[in-house]
Structure formats: C-alpha cells, structure tokens
Design an enzyme around this catalytic site. Structure first.
Site, PDB file in Angstrom:
ATOM      1  N   CYS A  64       0.842  -1.197   0.000  1.00 59.44           N
ATOM      2  CA  CYS A  64       0.000   0.000   0.000  1.00 59.44           C
ATOM      3  C   CYS A  64       0.886   1.258   0.000  1.00 59.44           C
ATOM      4  O   CYS A  64       2.099   1.177   0.140  1.00 59.44           O
ATOM      5  CB  CYS A  64      -0.909   0.000   1.228  1.00 59.44           C
ATOM      6  N   CYS A  93       3.022   1.613   3.086  1.00 60.63           N
ATOM      7  CA  CYS A  93       4.123   0.654   3.097  1.00 60.63           C
ATOM      8  C   CYS A  93       5.257   1.143   2.202  1.00 60.63           C
ATOM      9  O   CYS A  93       6.430   1.065   2.568  1.00 60.63           O
ATOM     10  CB  CYS A  93       3.643  -0.718   2.632  1.00 60.63           C
TER      11      CYS A  93
END
Length: 84
Positions: free
Chosen positions: A10, A13
């Site tokens: 994501c 991340c």
C-alpha cells in the site's frame, strides 16, 4: 543489520520503505532492506496494522509511517545494540 518493511504494498508501506532507505543512506550503516508482503509472516511478527518495521528480527514500529528522524533514531539505537 537486516531491516524488514512489512506490508502488502500500500502507499503507507511504500512510504515507510522509502523513508527507511533514506535513513540507512543518511546514517551510512550497512543494512539489508527486505520487503515482506506475505500476510502470515507479517502477522507472525505481531503486526495487526501495517506498515511494520522490523530491525534484526525485532518489531520496532507498526501501524503508521514515522518521520525520517524517527526511523534514523530506531536504526541508530538498534545498531548500538541497545533496546528501546
């Protein structure tokens, strides 16, 4: 030093991985940075909310993207062999 960025890929991340790579470069430390996207492995570290950051097999952060200064401090502390 082995640093693992835990998360499915994501935006948060990716931001954590970017900030971590910057911190390693700024500190000039020898580190291998690994991206872990396997959910069972992530949960095995005790992470219930990604992203997570593991330094030398110790979970040091999860659930948020820290500022670069905080990541530098976490890496420096881990490199000094102290616990936080």
């Amino acid at each position: 030093m082995i640093i693992k960025v835990l998360g499915p890929g994501c935006a948060n991340c990716k931001n954590l991985e970017r900030v971590t790579r910057e911190a390693v470069a700024e500190l000039g430390v020898q580190a291998t940075i690994e991206k872990v996207e396997d959910y069972p492995t992530i949960v095995g570290y005790g992470v219930m909310s990604t992203p997570g950051l593991v330094i030398d097999e110790r979970l040091v952060l999860s659930g948020r993207v820290p500022r670069a200064a905080e990541v530098r401090e976490l890496i420096a502390t881990a490199g000094a062999g102290t616990t936080r």
